[in-house]
Motif scaffolding. Structure first.
Motif, PDB file in Angstrom:
ATOM      1  N   TRP A  87     -26.446  68.897 -68.702  1.00 18.61           N
ATOM      2  CA  TRP A  87     -26.900  69.465 -67.436  1.00 18.61           C
ATOM      3  C   TRP A  87     -25.977  69.031 -66.300  1.00 18.61           C
ATOM      4  O   TRP A  87     -25.588  69.838 -65.459  1.00 18.61           O
ATOM      5  CB  TRP A  87     -28.340  69.040 -67.155  1.00 18.61           C
ATOM      6  CG  TRP A  87     -28.870  69.585 -65.870  1.00 18.61           C
ATOM      7  CD1 TRP A  87     -29.437  70.818 -65.661  1.00 18.61           C
ATOM      8  CD2 TRP A  87     -28.869  68.923 -64.595  1.00 18.61           C
ATOM      9  NE1 TRP A  87     -29.793  70.955 -64.338  1.00 18.61           N
ATOM     10  CE2 TRP A  87     -29.449  69.810 -63.659  1.00 18.61           C
ATOM     11  CE3 TRP A  87     -28.443  67.680 -64.159  1.00 18.61           C
ATOM     12  CZ2 TRP A  87     -29.607  69.479 -62.321  1.00 18.61           C
ATOM     13  CZ3 TRP A  87     -28.598  67.362 -62.817  1.00 18.61           C
ATOM     14  CH2 TRP A  87     -29.169  68.250 -61.917  1.00 18.61           C
ATOM     15  N   VAL A  88     -25.609  67.743 -66.268  1.00 22.89           N
ATOM     16  CA  VAL A  88     -24.703  67.232 -65.236  1.00 22.89           C
ATOM     17  C   VAL A  88     -23.366  67.971 -65.307  1.00 22.89           C
ATOM     18  O   VAL A  88     -22.824  68.401 -64.283  1.00 22.89           O
ATOM     19  CB  VAL A  88     -24.495  65.707 -65.380  1.00 22.89           C
ATOM     20  CG1 VAL A  88     -23.337  65.221 -64.536  1.00 22.89           C
ATOM     21  CG2 VAL A  88     -25.771  64.960 -65.023  1.00 22.89           C
ATOM     22  N   LYS A  89     -22.841  68.119 -66.511  1.00 24.33           N
ATOM     23  CA  LYS A  89     -21.562  68.814 -66.682  1.00 24.33           C
ATOM     24  C   LYS A  89     -21.643  70.249 -66.165  1.00 24.33           C
ATOM     25  O   LYS A  89     -20.711  70.743 -65.523  1.00 24.33           O
ATOM     26  CB  LYS A  89     -21.142  68.797 -68.153  1.00 24.33           C
ATOM     27  CG  LYS A  89     -20.677  67.433 -68.630  1.00 24.33           C
ATOM     28  CD  LYS A  89     -20.353  67.406 -70.102  1.00 24.33           C
ATOM     29  CE  LYS A  89     -19.187  68.283 -70.439  1.00 24.33           C
ATOM     30  NZ  LYS A  89     -18.626  68.036 -71.781  1.00 24.33           N
ATOM     31  N   GLU A  90     -22.757  70.928 -66.412  1.00 23.51           N
ATOM     32  CA  GLU A  90     -22.947  72.288 -65.888  1.00 23.51           C
ATOM     33  C   GLU A  90     -22.954  72.292 -64.360  1.00 23.51           C
ATOM     34  O   GLU A  90     -22.330  73.147 -63.738  1.00 23.51           O
ATOM     35  CB  GLU A  90     -24.259  72.884 -66.397  1.00 23.51           C
ATOM     36  CG  GLU A  90     -24.210  73.382 -67.809  1.00 23.51           C
ATOM     37  CD  GLU A  90     -25.497  74.068 -68.189  1.00 23.51           C
ATOM     38  OE1 GLU A  90     -25.420  75.114 -68.844  1.00 23.51           O
ATOM     39  OE2 GLU A  90     -26.585  73.560 -67.845  1.00 23.51           O
ATOM     40  N   GLN A  91     -23.655  71.316 -63.782  1.00 20.50           N
ATOM     41  CA  GLN A  91     -23.790  71.258 -62.322  1.00 20.50           C
ATOM     42  C   GLN A  91     -22.459  71.049 -61.613  1.00 20.50           C
ATOM     43  O   GLN A  91     -22.265  71.537 -60.511  1.00 20.50           O
ATOM     44  CB  GLN A  91     -24.784  70.157 -61.914  1.00 20.50           C
ATOM     45  CG  GLN A  91     -26.184  70.358 -62.431  1.00 20.50           C
ATOM     46  CD  GLN A  91     -26.764  71.697 -62.010  1.00 20.50           C
ATOM     47  OE1 GLN A  91     -26.829  72.011 -60.839  1.00 20.50           O
ATOM     48  NE2 GLN A  91     -27.161  72.493 -62.984  1.00 20.50           N
ATOM     49  N   VAL A  92     -21.552  70.307 -62.238  1.00 15.81           N
ATOM     50  CA  VAL A  92     -20.258  70.035 -61.601  1.00 15.81           C
ATOM     51  C   VAL A  92     -19.164  70.984 -62.097  1.00 15.81           C
ATOM     52  O   VAL A  92     -17.994  70.819 -61.748  1.00 15.81           O
ATOM     53  CB  VAL A  92     -19.817  68.559 -61.768  1.00 15.81           C
ATOM     54  CG1 VAL A  92     -20.800  67.631 -61.087  1.00 15.81           C
ATOM     55  CG2 VAL A  92     -19.646  68.193 -63.236  1.00 15.81           C
ATOM     56  N   GLY A  93     -19.551  71.979 -62.889  1.00 14.97           N
ATOM     57  CA  GLY A  93     -18.601  72.982 -63.344  1.00 14.97           C
ATOM     58  C   GLY A  93     -17.673  72.516 -64.447  1.00 14.97           C
ATOM     59  O   GLY A  93     -16.574  73.056 -64.599  1.00 14.97           O
ATOM     60  N   LEU A  94     -18.099  71.530 -65.236  1.00 10.91           N
ATOM     61  CA  LEU A  94     -17.250  71.000 -66.304  1.00 10.91           C
ATOM     62  C   LEU A  94     -17.909  71.084 -67.674  1.00 10.91           C
ATOM     63  O   LEU A  94     -17.604  70.302 -68.566  1.00 10.91           O
ATOM     64  CB  LEU A  94     -16.876  69.544 -65.992  1.00 10.91           C
ATOM     65  CG  LEU A  94     -16.024  69.323 -64.750  1.00 10.91           C
ATOM     66  CD1 LEU A  94     -15.905  67.845 -64.437  1.00 10.91           C
ATOM     67  CD2 LEU A  94     -14.649  69.952 -64.926  1.00 10.91           C
ATOM     68  N   LYS A  95     -18.783  72.060 -67.867  1.00  9.84           N
ATOM     69  CA  LYS A  95     -19.533  72.107 -69.132  1.00  9.84           C
ATOM     70  C   LYS A  95     -18.648  72.333 -70.351  1.00  9.84           C
ATOM     71  O   LYS A  95     -18.995  71.934 -71.445  1.00  9.84           O
ATOM     72  CB  LYS A  95     -20.652  73.137 -69.069  1.00  9.84           C
ATOM     73  CG  LYS A  95     -20.206  74.560 -69.216  1.00  9.84           C
ATOM     74  CD  LYS A  95     -21.397  75.479 -69.271  1.00  9.84           C
ATOM     75  CE  LYS A  95     -20.894  76.889 -69.564  1.00  9.84           C
ATOM     76  NZ  LYS A  95     -21.937  77.807 -69.835  1.00  9.84           N
ATOM     77  N   ASP A  96     -17.481  72.951 -70.171  1.00  5.14           N
ATOM     78  CA  ASP A  96     -16.592  73.204 -71.298  1.00  5.14           C
ATOM     79  C   ASP A  96     -15.495  72.153 -71.447  1.00  5.14           C
ATOM     80  O   ASP A  96     -14.649  72.267 -72.333  1.00  5.14           O
ATOM     81  CB  ASP A  96     -15.961  74.594 -71.164  1.00  5.14           C
ATOM     82  CG  ASP A  96     -17.004  75.699 -71.247  1.00  5.14           C
ATOM     83  OD1 ASP A  96     -17.961  75.542 -72.033  1.00  5.14           O
ATOM     84  OD2 ASP A  96     -16.864  76.695 -70.519  1.00  5.14           O
ATOM     85  N   ASP A  97     -15.501  71.149 -70.577  1.00  8.03           N
ATOM     86  CA  ASP A  97     -14.482  70.101 -70.635  1.00  8.03           C
ATOM     87  C   ASP A  97     -14.877  69.073 -71.689  1.00  8.03           C
ATOM     88  O   ASP A  97     -15.765  68.250 -71.479  1.00  8.03           O
ATOM     89  CB  ASP A  97     -14.335  69.433 -69.267  1.00  8.03           C
ATOM     90  CG  ASP A  97     -13.198  68.432 -69.209  1.00  8.03           C
ATOM     91  OD1 ASP A  97     -12.719  67.989 -70.275  1.00  8.03           O
ATOM     92  OD2 ASP A  97     -12.794  68.070 -68.091  1.00  8.03           O
ATOM     93  N   LYS A  98     -14.196  69.109 -72.835  1.00  7.44           N
ATOM     94  CA  LYS A  98     -14.552  68.211 -73.928  1.00  7.44           C
ATOM     95  C   LYS A  98     -14.150  66.768 -73.654  1.00  7.44           C
ATOM     96  O   LYS A  98     -14.583  65.850 -74.347  1.00  7.44           O
ATOM     97  CB  LYS A  98     -13.949  68.687 -75.242  1.00  7.44           C
ATOM     98  CG  LYS A  98     -12.446  68.661 -75.297  1.00  7.44           C
ATOM     99  CD  LYS A  98     -11.945  69.156 -76.638  1.00  7.44           C
ATOM    100  CE  LYS A  98     -10.424  69.093 -76.677  1.00  7.44           C
ATOM    101  NZ  LYS A  98      -9.899  69.517 -77.949  1.00  7.44           N
TER     102      LYS A  98
END
Length: 110
Positions: A69-80
């Motif tokens: 969820w945090v990764k989605e919020q900061v626009g990094l959900k696809d950053d492995k």
């Protein structure tokens, strides 16, 4: 602390007078002591009102979902490479850049 160390932490291992957390290690007989900042001590104090035995009752799955969820919020959900463990590395990086002795950084990070 490592995620699993924090999930296994019990209040018997938290010393508010000396501001130290003792991490029970399983791979050798040496326990690790981690200094607490005032902020961490405050958080653990407040959490002790919720559960007097254990500060954190999350599961690894819950933590993973929250991190996603945090990764989605900061626009990094696809950053492995943006992993939760990176926060621990960032802590070490900031301590070294602030001039903290490497022996102390080693103690903080284990």
């Amino acid at each position: 602390m490592r995620i699993l160390e924090s999930l296994e932490l019990m209040y018997k291992d938290v010393n508010f007078k000396s501001n130290l957390i003792t991490v029970q290690t399983t791979f050798d007989d040496r326990n690790r002591r981690i200094p607490m900042t005032k902020r961490v001590a405050g958080i653990l104090n407040r959490r002790q009102e919720i559960d007097s035995q254990k500060p954190f009752s999350f599961t690894v799955f819950q933590i993973s979902r929250a991190w996603y969820w945090v990764k989605e919020q900061v626009g990094l959900k696809d950053d492995k490479y943006f992993v939760l463990y990176a926060l621990r590395r960032t802590c070490g990086y900031r301590l070294v850049n602030a001039g903290v002795e490497l022996e102390i950084v080693k103690d903080w990070l284990g």
